[in-house]
Design an enzyme around this catalytic site. Structure first.
Site, PDB file in Angstrom:
ATOM      1  N   TRP A 149       1.634  27.424 -22.884  1.00 23.21           N
ATOM      2  CA  TRP A 149       1.887  28.876 -22.795  1.00 23.21           C
ATOM      3  C   TRP A 149       0.588  30.515 -23.550  1.00 23.21           C
ATOM      4  O   TRP A 149       0.699  31.302 -23.321  1.00 23.21           O
ATOM      5  CB  TRP A 149       2.830  28.903 -23.630  1.00 23.21           C
ATOM      6  CG  TRP A 149       2.597  28.944 -25.534  1.00 23.21           C
ATOM      7  CD1 TRP A 149       1.878  30.245 -26.220  1.00 23.21           C
ATOM      8  CD2 TRP A 149       3.131  27.504 -26.121  1.00 23.21           C
ATOM      9  NE1 TRP A 149       1.781  29.666 -27.495  1.00 23.21           N
ATOM     10  CE2 TRP A 149       2.254  28.355 -27.684  1.00 23.21           C
ATOM     11  CE3 TRP A 149       3.207  26.876 -25.305  1.00 23.21           C
ATOM     12  CZ2 TRP A 149       2.612  27.178 -28.612  1.00 23.21           C
ATOM     13  CZ3 TRP A 149       3.576  25.668 -26.749  1.00 23.21           C
ATOM     14  CH2 TRP A 149       3.009  25.953 -28.000  1.00 23.21           C
ATOM     15  N   ASN A 150      -0.250  29.344 -24.530  1.00 28.04           N
ATOM     16  CA  ASN A 150      -1.365  30.527 -24.970  1.00 28.04           C
ATOM     17  C   ASN A 150      -2.366  30.565 -23.915  1.00 28.04           C
ATOM     18  O   ASN A 150      -2.679  30.048 -23.972  1.00 28.04           O
ATOM     19  CB  ASN A 150      -1.781  29.695 -26.508  1.00 28.04           C
ATOM     20  CG  ASN A 150      -2.375  28.853 -25.953  1.00 28.04           C
ATOM     21  OD1 ASN A 150      -1.970  27.825 -25.545  1.00 28.04           O
ATOM     22  ND2 ASN A 150      -3.916  28.528 -26.793  1.00 28.04           N
ATOM     23  N   GLY A 225      -3.466  21.563 -22.848  1.00 30.96           N
ATOM     24  CA  GLY A 225      -2.470  20.937 -23.258  1.00 30.96           C
ATOM     25  C   GLY A 225      -2.734  20.134 -24.416  1.00 30.96           C
ATOM     26  O   GLY A 225      -3.359  20.065 -24.999  1.00 30.96           O
ATOM     27  N   GLY A 226      -1.106  19.108 -25.132  1.00 34.29           N
ATOM     28  CA  GLY A 226      -1.638  18.731 -25.914  1.00 34.29           C
ATOM     29  C   GLY A 226      -1.477  17.750 -25.012  1.00 34.29           C
ATOM     30  O   GLY A 226      -1.747  16.834 -24.174  1.00 34.29           O
ATOM     31  N   GLU A 247      -8.856  19.287 -21.000  1.00 30.31           N
ATOM     32  CA  GLU A 247      -8.911  20.360 -22.400  1.00 30.31           C
ATOM     33  C   GLU A 247      -7.377  20.185 -23.643  1.00 30.31           C
ATOM     34  O   GLU A 247      -6.552  20.421 -23.465  1.00 30.31           O
ATOM     35  CB  GLU A 247      -9.013  21.906 -22.028  1.00 30.31           C
ATOM     36  CG  GLU A 247     -10.517  22.073 -21.097  1.00 30.31           C
ATOM     37  CD  GLU A 247     -11.180  21.888 -21.672  1.00 30.31           C
ATOM     38  OE1 GLU A 247     -12.177  21.732 -23.033  1.00 30.31           O
ATOM     39  OE2 GLU A 247     -12.685  21.493 -21.063  1.00 30.31           O
ATOM     40  N   LEU A 248      -7.544  19.740 -24.442  1.00 33.44           N
ATOM     41  CA  LEU A 248      -6.683  19.356 -25.329  1.00 33.44           C
ATOM     42  C   LEU A 248      -6.602  19.844 -26.621  1.00 33.44           C
ATOM     43  O   LEU A 248      -7.420  21.235 -26.200  1.00 33.44           O
ATOM     44  CB  LEU A 248      -5.845  17.809 -25.187  1.00 33.44           C
ATOM     45  CG  LEU A 248      -6.211  17.115 -23.915  1.00 33.44           C
ATOM     46  CD1 LEU A 248      -6.134  15.679 -23.664  1.00 33.44           C
ATOM     47  CD2 LEU A 248      -5.534  17.090 -23.392  1.00 33.44           C
ATOM     48  N   CYS A 281      -6.956  26.562 -29.741  1.00 35.83           N
ATOM     49  CA  CYS A 281      -6.857  24.914 -29.380  1.00 35.83           C
ATOM     50  C   CYS A 281      -8.318  24.980 -30.451  1.00 35.83           C
ATOM     51  O   CYS A 281      -8.507  23.478 -30.928  1.00 35.83           O
ATOM     52  CB  CYS A 281      -7.135  24.765 -28.694  1.00 35.83           C
ATOM     53  SG  CYS A 281      -8.566  25.587 -27.426  1.00 35.83           S
ATOM     54  N   GLU A 379      -1.929  18.315 -35.527  1.00 42.87           N
ATOM     55  CA  GLU A 379      -2.752  19.508 -35.483  1.00 42.87           C
ATOM     56  C   GLU A 379      -1.082  20.509 -35.169  1.00 42.87           C
ATOM     57  O   GLU A 379       0.110  19.830 -35.102  1.00 42.87           O
ATOM     58  CB  GLU A 379      -2.941  20.075 -33.692  1.00 42.87           C
ATOM     59  CG  GLU A 379      -3.282  21.165 -33.065  1.00 42.87           C
ATOM     60  CD  GLU A 379      -3.876  21.294 -31.250  1.00 42.87           C
ATOM     61  OE1 GLU A 379      -2.988  20.724 -30.665  1.00 42.87           O
ATOM     62  OE2 GLU A 379      -4.611  22.050 -30.845  1.00 42.87           O
ATOM     63  N   GLU A 456     -15.103  23.870 -19.326  1.00 44.44           N
ATOM     64  CA  GLU A 456     -14.618  24.530 -18.627  1.00 44.44           C
ATOM     65  C   GLU A 456     -15.590  25.666 -18.880  1.00 44.44           C
ATOM     66  O   GLU A 456     -16.257  26.264 -20.567  1.00 44.44           O
ATOM     67  CB  GLU A 456     -13.079  24.842 -19.354  1.00 44.44           C
ATOM     68  CG  GLU A 456     -12.361  23.198 -18.607  1.00 44.44           C
ATOM     69  CD  GLU A 456     -10.577  24.257 -18.608  1.00 44.44           C
ATOM     70  OE1 GLU A 456      -9.814  23.965 -19.727  1.00 44.44           O
ATOM     71  OE2 GLU A 456      -9.937  24.314 -17.558  1.00 44.44           O
TER      72      GLU A 456
HETATM   73  P1  NAD Z   1       1.784  20.309 -23.424  1.00 42.01           P
HETATM   74  O1  NAD Z   1       0.559  19.782 -23.174  1.00 42.01           O
HETATM   75  O2  NAD Z   1       3.385  20.460 -24.707  1.00 42.01           O
HETATM   76  O3  NAD Z   1       1.869  22.225 -22.014  1.00 42.01           O
HETATM   77  C1  NAD Z   1       1.133  22.188 -21.420  1.00 42.01           C
HETATM   78  C2  NAD Z   1       1.426  22.569 -20.362  1.00 42.01           C
HETATM   79  O4  NAD Z   1       1.654  21.420 -19.804  1.00 42.01           O
HETATM   80  C3  NAD Z   1       3.244  23.395 -19.593  1.00 42.01           C
HETATM   81  O5  NAD Z   1       2.898  23.982 -19.120  1.00 42.01           O
HETATM   82  C4  NAD Z   1       3.500  22.105 -19.948  1.00 42.01           C
HETATM   83  O6  NAD Z   1       5.233  22.439 -18.760  1.00 42.01           O
HETATM   84  C5  NAD Z   1       3.309  20.839 -18.618  1.00 42.01           C
HETATM   85  N1  NAD Z   1       3.571  19.462 -19.192  1.00 42.01           N
HETATM   86  C6  NAD Z   1       4.403  18.471 -20.325  1.00 42.01           C
HETATM   87  N2  NAD Z   1       4.778  18.216 -19.484  1.00 42.01           N
HETATM   88  C7  NAD Z   1       4.435  17.657 -18.546  1.00 42.01           C
HETATM   89  C8  NAD Z   1       4.905  16.480 -17.726  1.00 42.01           C
HETATM   90  N3  NAD Z   1       5.181  15.552 -18.328  1.00 42.01           N
HETATM   91  N4  NAD Z   1       3.639  16.438 -16.215  1.00 42.01           N
HETATM   92  C9  NAD Z   1       3.066  17.530 -16.104  1.00 42.01           C
HETATM   93  N5  NAD Z   1       2.802  18.672 -16.583  1.00 42.01           N
HETATM   94  C10 NAD Z   1       3.086  18.695 -18.326  1.00 42.01           C
HETATM   95  O7  NAD Z   1       1.507  21.566 -24.358  1.00 42.01           O
HETATM   96  P2  NAD Z   1       2.056  23.112 -25.204  1.00 42.01           P
HETATM   97  O8  NAD Z   1       2.299  22.339 -26.029  1.00 42.01           O
HETATM   98  O9  NAD Z   1       2.138  23.854 -24.243  1.00 42.01           O
HETATM   99  O10 NAD Z   1       0.026  23.784 -25.587  1.00 42.01           O
HETATM  100  C11 NAD Z   1       0.148  23.018 -27.269  1.00 42.01           C
HETATM  101  C12 NAD Z   1      -1.478  22.056 -26.773  1.00 42.01           C
HETATM  102  O11 NAD Z   1      -2.281  23.010 -26.026  1.00 42.01           O
HETATM  103  C13 NAD Z   1      -2.022  22.286 -28.406  1.00 42.01           C
HETATM  104  O12 NAD Z   1      -2.346  20.936 -28.676  1.00 42.01           O
HETATM  105  C14 NAD Z   1      -3.762  23.265 -28.117  1.00 42.01           C
HETATM  106  O13 NAD Z   1      -4.728  22.355 -28.488  1.00 42.01           O
HETATM  107  C15 NAD Z   1      -3.500  22.695 -26.407  1.00 42.01           C
HETATM  108  N6  NAD Z   1      -4.366  23.583 -25.919  1.00 42.01           N
HETATM  109  C16 NAD Z   1      -6.207  23.630 -25.564  1.00 42.01           C
HETATM  110  C17 NAD Z   1      -6.776  23.765 -25.029  1.00 42.01           C
HETATM  111  C18 NAD Z   1      -8.318  24.028 -25.232  1.00 42.01           C
HETATM  112  O14 NAD Z   1      -8.892  24.719 -24.221  1.00 42.01           O
HETATM  113  N7  NAD Z   1      -8.877  22.866 -24.914  1.00 42.01           N
HETATM  114  C19 NAD Z   1      -6.785  25.588 -25.146  1.00 42.01           C
HETATM  115  C20 NAD Z   1      -5.106  25.895 -25.357  1.00 42.01           C
HETATM  116  C21 NAD Z   1      -4.235  24.731 -25.971  1.00 42.01           C
END
Ligand code: NAD
Length: 487
Positions: A149-150, A225-226, A247-248, A281, A379, A456
């Site tokens: 989302w962010n 994402g995470g 990118e986690l 992140c 985190e 990226e």
């Molecule tokens: P999340 O992993 O819960 O969700 C991210 C995305 O993945 C969402 O669009 C979600 O709908 C999708 N998703 C969820 N389950 C899935 C599945 N089984 N298969 C495919 N897609 C799925 O993350 P979040 O809680 O929305 O965001 C926070 C995380 O993102 C934190 O860990 C943060 O550090 C990370 N993040 C990393 C960066 C980076 O560039 N390294 C930047 C921003 C955020």
């Protein structure tokens, strides 16, 4: 309530199912978002595949692709205020941040527009006299891009920009939290004049993401994402052996030596951890500070943290807004309580604000003396800083590297030779020295360990969206002898 449409194969369409999007500043629903079904996912991937193989995109020159990306960049720059308002409304990210960030998103598309016709192959000095051998860099295929989302516009730009520059097509799944800006972005993309299917934008949660990442026609998954979601995704790609870039998260150390410019370090730490309400992140969420300056540093830091203006995200005076979801607010509260129960000292903040919406105040935890403190490992993705002190350079390195993540790090010192030793020793994808959070389309961004893999930004990102083809051409006219005739 406003109802948003999804974008598949160059068409905006009403979805069969929807979910409510909440305004994080009030906690109430304000719009209905399409919940893409597995059938929608299949149609989007099929559209992307058709665009990849048989639309004018397939034969378009790289220079022409670059021109389309430039047009898109101009449209984003023009629409930046509208996009910023939408992102603020739907995610709670404050307007001063969304305004600045979205204007810069246009620069990412400009960078990749310029790079499109500079993704070059190679000619090899092969060890055979009658052969010419060269490498073609070809687009990898249909890319599934998944963002949290962010900063969705930003995090999707670092995927869509290089993927399209390389000649791929994309199905983007926006986050279920705050997807409005991505659906508006789809309208700009459409206006820029790309062939139908080059980009498709879906919204939905884990089920939609799972259907997309396990689709047999997806060649590469670009995910932010995470780590837990990343593990699901890697399992989902296993059947088709699709590649991925991940990118986690992070638990990035912000290291301050006793010779640092304290005022600069304090200011950088404040924005390093509290900007974006900590939902970043690269949040510098572990302050690793020299014992000799710890008290003075914390005193200044706390004073500034307590003066931060918390308020409505659409107010230009607001410095910290709400978290995006109630789940994030609950998680921050629970992790702080757990760390305090382990023996950490709560210096400021720590509990949700008593008002509507998902507000959590800037929080500082002194974790000195607490073995394996939860807040030094997990985190938060919230405005929480955990502090630990060191005496020697070796100790600072050991603390900095004591994490399963490895995304970013900050280092404040005036000692140049020490800075060089530290740069080598820190295990992270980014080291910022006497600065923090600086980003640019020109510089690669990414991490190690649980922070993921792939980069990226920069040229590296575009190469991730290509595959290499080796071409062998025989230059001799002499007939090829029958290999089975003995001479
Ligand atoms: P999340 O992993 O819960 O969700 C991210 C995305 O993945 C969402 O669009 C979600 O709908 C999708 N998703 C969820 N389950 C899935 C599945 N089984 N298969 C495919 N897609 C799925 O993350 P979040 O809680 O929305 O965001 C926070 C995380 O993102 C934190 O860990 C943060 O550090 C990370 N993040 C990393 C960066 C980076 O560039 N390294 C930047 C921003 C955020």
């Amino acid at each position: 309530m406003q109802i948003f449409q999804q974008y598949i194969g160059g068409q905006f369409e009403d979805a069969t199912e929807h979910f409510d999007s909440l305004d994080p500043a009030t906690g109430t629903a304000w719009a209905k978002m399409p919940a893409a079904t597995p059938q929608d996912v299949d149609r989007a991937v099929t559209a992307a595949e058709q665009a990849f193989f048989s639309s004018e995109w397939a034969t378009m020159t790289a220079t022409a692709r670059g021109k389309l990306l430039l047009r898109l960049a101009d449209l984003i720059a023009e629409a930046a205020p509208r996009l910023a308002e939408l992102e603020t409304r739907d995610t709670g990210k404050i307007i001063r941040e969304t305004s600045a960030q979205i204007a810069y998103v246009a620069e990412y598309y400009r960078y990749y527009a310029g790079l499109a016709d500079k993704i070059e192959g190679a000619h090899l000095p092969i060890d055979k006299p009658d052969m010419e051998v060269w490498l073609r860099r070809e687009p990898i295929g249909v890319v599934a891009a998944i963002v949290p989302w962010n900063s969705q516009l930003f995090l999707s730009a670092v995927k869509i920009g290089p993927a399209l520059a390389a000649g791929c097509t994309v199905v983007l799944k926006a986050s279920e939290a705050g997807p409005a800006p991505m659906l508006e972005f789809a309208r700009l993309f459409d206006q820029a004049g790309f062939p139908a299917g080059v980009l498709n934008v879906l919204t939905g949660g884990a089920d939609t993401g799972a259907a997309l990442t396990s689709h047999p026609k997806v060649a590469h998954v670009a995910f932010t994402g995470g780590p837990d979601t990343a593990r699901h995704i890697v399992r989902n790609t296993a059947d088709n052996l699709a590649s991925s870039s991940l990118e986690l998260g992070g638990k990035s150390p912000f290291i301050v030596f006793d010779d640092a410019d304290l005022e600069s370090a304090v200011n950088a730490q404040i924005s390093g951890v509290f900007a974006a309400t900590g939902q970043s992140c690269v949040s510098g969420s572990r302050l690793v500070v020299h014992a000799a300056i710890k008290d003075a540093f914390l005193e200044r830091l706390t004073e500034k943290a307590e003066k931060i203006a918390i308020g409505a995200p659409d107010d230009m005076a607001t410095e910290v807004g709400p978290l995006c979801t109630r789940a994030q607010q609950d998680r921050a509260e629970q992790l702080v309580a757990q760390t305090v129960a382990e023996g950490a000292r709560l210096i400021t903040g720590g509990t949700p604000l008593e008002r509507d919406g998902f507000f959590f105040p800037p929080t500082i935890l002194d974790c000195d003396g607490v073995d394996q403190a939860t807040s030094l490992r997990e985190e938060f993705f919230g405005p929480v800083l955990s502090v630990v002190s060191f005496e020697t350079e070796a100790e600072a390195i050991a603390i900095a590297n004591d994490t399963a993540f490895g995304l970013a790090s900050g280092l404040f010192t005036r000692d140049l030779t020490r800075a060089h030793r530290m740069i080598r020793a820190i295990r992270a994808g980014i080291v910022w020295v006497n600065t923090y959070r600086a980003v640019s389309p020109i510089a690669p961004f990414g991490g190690h360990g649980l922070s993921g893999h792939g980069r990226e930004g920069g040229i590296e990102a575009a190469l991730d969206y290509t595959k290499v083809k080796s071409v062998w051409l025989r230059t001799s006219d002499a007939p090829i002898p029958d290999p089975f005739v003995m001479r």
